[in-house]
Design a protein around this motif. Structure first.
Motif, PDB file in Angstrom:
ATOM      1  N   GLN A  76      46.122 -22.285 -11.742  1.00 25.95           N
ATOM      2  CA  GLN A  76      45.003 -21.536 -11.192  1.00 25.95           C
ATOM      3  C   GLN A  76      44.862 -20.169 -11.856  1.00 25.95           C
ATOM      4  OE1 GLN A  76      45.608 -21.385  -6.949  1.00 25.95           O
ATOM      5  NE2 GLN A  76      45.273 -23.597  -6.681  1.00 25.95           N
ATOM      6  N   LEU A  77      45.989 -19.505 -12.094  1.00 31.18           N
ATOM      7  CA  LEU A  77      45.935 -18.197 -12.748  1.00 31.18           C
ATOM      8  C   LEU A  77      45.476 -18.335 -14.201  1.00 31.18           C
ATOM      9  CD1 LEU A  77      46.346 -15.214 -12.316  1.00 31.18           C
ATOM     10  CD2 LEU A  77      48.782 -15.492 -12.814  1.00 31.18           C
ATOM     11  N   PHE A  78      45.871 -19.415 -14.864  1.00 29.16           N
ATOM     12  CA  PHE A  78      45.444 -19.674 -16.244  1.00 29.16           C
ATOM     13  C   PHE A  78      43.921 -19.826 -16.305  1.00 29.16           C
ATOM     14  CE2 PHE A  78      44.873 -21.917 -20.204  1.00 29.16           C
ATOM     15  CZ  PHE A  78      45.903 -21.466 -21.013  1.00 29.16           C
ATOM     16  N   VAL A  79      43.354 -20.602 -15.382  1.00 33.00           N
ATOM     17  CA  VAL A  79      41.899 -20.810 -15.354  1.00 33.00           C
ATOM     18  C   VAL A  79      41.177 -19.497 -15.066  1.00 33.00           C
ATOM     19  CG1 VAL A  79      40.006 -21.946 -14.120  1.00 33.00           C
ATOM     20  CG2 VAL A  79      42.057 -23.246 -14.735  1.00 33.00           C
ATOM     21  N   ALA A  80      41.712 -18.701 -14.134  1.00 30.19           N
ATOM     22  CA  ALA A  80      41.083 -17.414 -13.828  1.00 30.19           C
ATOM     23  C   ALA A  80      41.083 -16.506 -15.048  1.00 30.19           C
ATOM     24  CB  ALA A  80      41.811 -16.744 -12.660  1.00 30.19           C
ATOM     25  N   ARG A  81      42.209 -16.480 -15.788  1.00 31.42           N
ATOM     26  CA  ARG A  81      42.279 -15.649 -16.991  1.00 31.42           C
ATOM     27  C   ARG A  81      41.312 -16.144 -18.072  1.00 31.42           C
ATOM     28  NH1 ARG A  81      44.163 -10.753 -17.650  1.00 31.42           N
ATOM     29  NH2 ARG A  81      45.128 -11.220 -19.665  1.00 31.42           N
ATOM     30  N   MET A  82      41.140 -17.466 -18.190  1.00 29.15           N
ATOM     31  CA  MET A  82      40.154 -17.992 -19.129  1.00 29.15           C
ATOM     32  C   MET A  82      38.752 -17.517 -18.761  1.00 29.15           C
ATOM     33  SD  MET A  82      41.185 -21.860 -20.319  1.00 29.15           S
ATOM     34  CE  MET A  82      40.931 -22.582 -18.708  1.00 29.15           C
ATOM     35  N   SER A  83      38.449 -17.495 -17.469  1.00 23.62           N
ATOM     36  CA  SER A  83      37.123 -17.061 -17.026  1.00 23.62           C
ATOM     37  C   SER A  83      36.895 -15.582 -17.305  1.00 23.62           C
ATOM     38  CB  SER A  83      36.957 -17.351 -15.527  1.00 23.62           C
ATOM     39  OG  SER A  83      37.121 -18.734 -15.262  1.00 23.62           O
ATOM     40  N   VAL A  84      37.934 -14.770 -17.163  1.00 22.75           N
ATOM     41  CA  VAL A  84      37.829 -13.365 -17.549  1.00 22.75           C
ATOM     42  C   VAL A  84      37.466 -13.268 -19.036  1.00 22.75           C
ATOM     43  CG1 VAL A  84      39.088 -11.183 -17.819  1.00 22.75           C
ATOM     44  CG2 VAL A  84      39.435 -12.568 -15.774  1.00 22.75           C
ATOM     45  N   GLY A  85      38.086 -14.098 -19.852  1.00 26.96           N
ATOM     46  CA  GLY A  85      37.807 -14.100 -21.276  1.00 26.96           C
ATOM     47  C   GLY A  85      36.373 -14.460 -21.602  1.00 26.96           C
ATOM     48  N   VAL A  86      35.822 -15.464 -20.897  1.00 27.78           N
ATOM     49  CA  VAL A  86      34.426 -15.852 -21.121  1.00 27.78           C
ATOM     50  C   VAL A  86      33.504 -14.678 -20.827  1.00 27.78           C
ATOM     51  CG1 VAL A  86      32.555 -17.354 -20.367  1.00 27.78           C
ATOM     52  CG2 VAL A  86      34.848 -18.288 -20.635  1.00 27.78           C
ATOM     53  N   GLY A  87      33.709 -14.026 -19.694  1.00 30.17           N
ATOM     54  CA  GLY A  87      32.847 -12.900 -19.328  1.00 30.17           C
ATOM     55  C   GLY A  87      32.940 -11.744 -20.302  1.00 30.17           C
ATOM     56  N   GLU A  88      34.171 -11.378 -20.677  1.00 32.14           N
ATOM     57  CA  GLU A  88      34.344 -10.220 -21.559  1.00 32.14           C
ATOM     58  C   GLU A  88      33.846 -10.488 -22.974  1.00 32.14           C
ATOM     59  OE1 GLU A  88      38.010  -8.122 -21.433  1.00 32.14           O
ATOM     60  OE2 GLU A  88      38.149  -8.188 -19.244  1.00 32.14           O
ATOM     61  N   ALA A  89      33.744 -11.757 -23.348  1.00 32.72           N
ATOM     62  CA  ALA A  89      33.242 -12.087 -24.690  1.00 32.72           C
ATOM     63  C   ALA A  89      31.797 -11.666 -24.883  1.00 32.72           C
ATOM     64  CB  ALA A  89      33.373 -13.592 -24.930  1.00 32.72           C
ATOM     65  N   THR A  90      31.066 -11.430 -23.819  1.00 29.00           N
ATOM     66  CA  THR A  90      29.656 -11.044 -23.943  1.00 29.00           C
ATOM     67  C   THR A  90      29.486  -9.606 -24.405  1.00 29.00           C
ATOM     68  OG1 THR A  90      29.490 -10.260 -21.644  1.00 29.00           O
ATOM     69  CG2 THR A  90      29.032 -12.597 -22.050  1.00 29.00           C
ATOM     70  N   LEU A  91      30.470  -8.739 -24.128  1.00 26.07           N
ATOM     71  CA  LEU A  91      30.221  -7.304 -24.188  1.00 26.07           C
ATOM     72  C   LEU A  91      30.115  -6.732 -25.597  1.00 26.07           C
ATOM     73  CD1 LEU A  91      29.775  -4.638 -22.770  1.00 26.07           C
ATOM     74  CD2 LEU A  91      32.258  -4.404 -22.527  1.00 26.07           C
ATOM     75  N   SER A  92      31.168  -6.841 -26.389  1.00 25.14           N
ATOM     76  CA  SER A  92      31.185  -6.099 -27.658  1.00 25.14           C
ATOM     77  C   SER A  92      30.147  -6.563 -28.675  1.00 25.14           C
ATOM     78  CB  SER A  92      32.593  -6.125 -28.256  1.00 25.14           C
ATOM     79  OG  SER A  92      33.430  -5.233 -27.551  1.00 25.14           O
ATOM     80  N   PRO A  93      29.892  -7.877 -28.865  1.00 25.19           N
ATOM     81  CA  PRO A  93      28.807  -8.241 -29.785  1.00 25.19           C
ATOM     82  C   PRO A  93      27.468  -7.631 -29.389  1.00 25.19           C
ATOM     83  CG  PRO A  93      30.171 -10.153 -29.319  1.00 25.19           C
ATOM     84  CD  PRO A  93      30.613  -9.077 -28.375  1.00 25.19           C
ATOM     85  N   CYS A  94      27.163  -7.663 -28.092  1.00 29.33           N
ATOM     86  CA  CYS A  94      25.913  -7.057 -27.625  1.00 29.33           C
ATOM     87  C   CYS A  94      25.955  -5.538 -27.770  1.00 29.33           C
ATOM     88  CB  CYS A  94      25.667  -7.428 -26.165  1.00 29.33           C
ATOM     89  SG  CYS A  94      25.269  -9.161 -25.881  1.00 29.33           S
TER      90      CYS A  94
END
Length: 450
Positions: free
Chosen positions: A121-139
């Motif tokens: 469960q913690l692994f999946v939550a950390r993956m989801s954090v990664g998906v969200g944060e991937a939006t920021l710097s390119p934009c």
């Protein structure tokens, strides 16, 4: 408000590139400030786990290797790989709305990390954090590049990059405050959720406020795009990188070393606890204060120097500053963990962090001149993918593996010291070649001609 009405100075998108009307300075800096706050929040959410290693290990019965997976690959899998399609999207769609969705996702996922009951469960939550944060710097880098001319980008990009140190510092300070409040081994009763451990409460406290920040980006105006021609496809981006492979390979190696060292320092709280007997709260307080002071000073100084020398005609200034920063940062990060005195070790590591902050501050400033406008967000996304995969896959994971297989859990300091030597030494030896190739790329103007 419609996407069309939110684009400042919007004009016909079919005419191709033409003279750029940059946003007013106040509006541009407002946007940069909000992006920087978002970047701070992202690093708080990303780095809070490093302060909670031992209580999480105890409650979920995890090994150091599993913790390394949570610190690195769990986050990196989607943070790195989602950056490319999101960069492609950022070259075409409203970037501020993409950022809004990303902040909301990673903030919610951080809070949900506090409700995890097992490793999966913690692994999946950390993956989801990664998906969200991937939006920021390119934009963010696409927005900043459309808000300032080349000779004035150093300061806003450095200001944005200061969020790395601020975020890591605030993660330490907030983690220390929460752990001092509830204690890492105690529980606190939450409405509807019932009793939660101190580490679970920490995730909830740092995660939930980000949802409000995400909503603010729905109302941020976008600058006019520099190149109004249709954005290039991912194939165009990969072709550009491949065509100038030697330039990008040596360029990326510098910043990959920076992220490998930086992410391996997710183990520093444990290192100081196991080696010198510091409590996590003690380390978090000292580290937070040091990062909040030294980090922003270093990155903003680097950005100011970059703008100063670039405006005088030295277009290679951002790359030179990054290489000097790496030369300053690597040796203290090797020597510091091996010292017998805790404060001497801490001081050297702080000096190393100052050097790495110089690398961070000018990284994208150095990248943008070799990235054509129509694929700029995609090149930035590729850059973040490469350095994130290197840093997150190798940094924390190798430290955990070395702890379990070579040095033992009490020898974590040797694991932390080995990585900057192993990866930093060869890259520093190649620094003259790296700079020569970069200068040639600027002379050929590959950021405009491809």
């Amino acid at each position: 408000m419609s996407a069309a009405s939110g684009v400042e100075n919007a004009t016909d998108q079919t005419e191709g590139a033409r003279p750029m009307a940059y946003p007013r300075p106040a509006r541009a800096w407002y946007m940069v400030s909000l992006l920087t706050i978002a970047y701070v929040v992202s690093f708080v959410d990303r780095n809070i786990l490093g302060l909670l290693i031992d209580p999480i290990k105890a409650d979920l019965e995890l090994s150091d290797f599993q913790i390394g997976l949570l610190l690195g690959p769990a986050f990196a899998i989607f943070y790195a790989t989602m950056g490319l399609p999101l960069g492609y999207l950022a070259d075409r769609k409203r970037r501020t709305w993409i950022v809004a969705a990303g902040i909301t996702l990673w903030s919610a996922a951080t809070a949900l990390s506090g409700l995890a009951r097992n490793f999966g469960q913690l692994f999946v939550a950390r993956m989801s954090v990664g998906v969200g944060e991937a939006t920021l710097s390119p934009c963010a880098m696409s927005l900043i590049s459309d808000s300032y001319p080349e000779e004035r980008r150093g300061k806003p990009i450095a200001f944005y990059s200061s969020a790395i140190s601020l975020g890591m510092g605030l993660a330490s300070l907030l983690g220390a405050a929460v752990l001092a409040w509830v204690g890492s081994g105690n529980t606190i009763d939450w409405p509807l959720l019932g009793p939660l451990a101190g580490w679970q409460t920490a995730f909830l406290v740092v995660g939930l406020p980000g949802v409000v920040l995400g909503a603010l980006f729905l109302f941020v105006r976008e600058p006019q795009r520099i190149d109004t021609a249709a954005g290039g496809h991912l194939g165009h981006m990969f072709a550009h990188v491949a065509r100038h492979g030697a330039v990008f390979a040596t360029f990326l190696s510098v910043f990959c070393v920076m992220t490998i060292i930086a992410y391996s320092h997710g183990w520093l709280a444990v290192t100081f606890a196991r080696t010198w007997g510091w409590s996590v709260e003690e380390f978090a307080l000292a580290n937070g204060i040091a990062l909040v002071i030294v980090g922003p000073l270093s990155v903003n100084l680097a950005g100011a120097l970059s703008d100063r020398f670039t405006s005088r005609g030295h277009r290679d200034a951002p790359m030179r500053i990054a290489l000097y920063g790496l030369a300053l940062g690597v040796p203290p990060c090797v020597i510091g963990p091996l010292l017998d005195n805790a404060w001497a070790a801490f001081s050297l590591l702080t000096l190393g962090n100052a050097g790495l902050a110089f690398v961070t501050a000018t990284s994208v400033t150095a990248l943008l001149p070799i990235a054509p406008p129509r694929i700029r967000a995609q090149v930035v996304a590729f850059y973040y993918m490469a350095i994130s995969l290197a840093g997150l896959m190798l940094g924390p994971t190798l430290v955990g593996a070395l702890n379990d297989m070579v040095f033992g859990v009490d020898g974590v300091r040797y694991s932390v010291a080995l990585l900057p030597l192993l990866f930093g030494g060869p890259v520093l030896a190649l620094a003259p070649v790296t700079l020569r190739l970069y200068r040639r790329a600027l002379e050929q103007d590959i950021g405009e001609t491809g």
